[in-house]
Design an enzyme around this catalytic site. Sequence first.
Site, short mmCIF file in Angstrom:
data_model
loop_
_atom_site.label_atom_id
_atom_site.label_comp_id
_atom_site.label_asym_id
_atom_site.label_seq_id
_atom_site.Cartn_x
_atom_site.Cartn_y
_atom_site.Cartn_z
N TYR A 130 -14.67 162.21 28.03
CA TYR A 130 -13.50 160.64 28.24
C TYR A 130 -12.64 161.36 28.82
CZ TYR A 130 -14.83 158.79 23.88
OH TYR A 130 -16.32 157.54 22.89
N ASN A 163 -17.20 147.46 26.12
CA ASN A 163 -18.05 147.64 27.14
C ASN A 163 -18.86 146.74 26.95
OD1 ASN A 163 -19.78 148.31 28.55
ND2 ASN A 163 -20.85 149.79 28.15
N CYS A 201 -22.37 153.85 28.42
CA CYS A 201 -21.65 154.14 27.17
C CYS A 201 -21.50 155.24 26.92
CB CYS A 201 -20.36 153.03 26.79
SG CYS A 201 -21.08 152.55 25.77
N HIS A 202 -22.38 155.17 25.95
CA HIS A 202 -23.33 156.23 25.14
C HIS A 202 -22.90 157.56 25.91
CE1 HIS A 202 -26.60 155.21 27.17
NE2 HIS A 202 -27.51 156.37 26.56
N GLU A 217 -32.67 160.05 25.72
CA GLU A 217 -32.65 160.94 26.80
C GLU A 217 -32.51 162.52 27.10
OE1 GLU A 217 -28.97 159.31 28.74
OE2 GLU A 217 -29.15 156.70 28.26
#
Length: 194
Positions: A134, A157, A165-166, A192
Site C-alpha cells: 500500500y 475500485n 487491486c488484488h 498469477e
Amino acid sequence: MTELFADLPADVPARLRARLVTDAEREGILDVAYRTVDTPVGSLLLAATPAGLLRIVYSTTGHDAALADLAERVSPRILHAPARLDAVVRQLDEYFTGRRRTFDVPLDLRLATGFRRAVLSHLADIGYGRTESYAEVAAAAGSPRAVRAVGTACATNPVPVVLPCHRVVRSDGTSGGYVGGAAAKQALLTLEAA
C-alpha cells in the site's frame, strides 16, 4: 396469468428481451448494459456504458444493490444486454485459464475521482504475478503518506480484477483486505503465481 401465456413458445421472453435491447441500443437509450458471469472467484456482475467497462461486482457486494447504485449514479436506463460485454467475458475467461496477463478493454472510470483515480491508474502498472505494498502504491500515486487512502481506493475500485487491486498487499507481505473477500484475493494471487 400463466394460463394466458401457456400457448406461447418458451423462447418468447428471451426474444422479447433481445428485441428490447436491440431497439434501446438503436434509439440510443441504453446507457448501461449488464450481465453476470461465473468465474473461479464467484459470480461477477459486469456493467458497461458505450464508453467502456464501468463496474465489476462480486456477489458478496450484492448485484442488485450495485445495479440500484448505478441507476442512481449513472443512469436508470439499464438493461441486461450480455452481448455488449462479450469481449470482457472472453478476456476474463482467458485470464482465469492462464492465457491472459493484461486486459485491453476500454474502461469508463467515471465512478473514481481524485486520488482514487490516481491509484487506479497505477494499478495497471503492477505486473502480473507481482505485488506492491500500500505504501509503494501511495508513493507511485503521488502521496507517499496516503497509505490508508490507497486501501480505500482499492476497496472502492469499480473494476477489480481488470485493474488488479488484488496485487496490493501489506508491507509485511500479508494480503490485506479485498473487495471480493480474502479467499478471492488469495485465489487471484495464487493463479498469477503459478
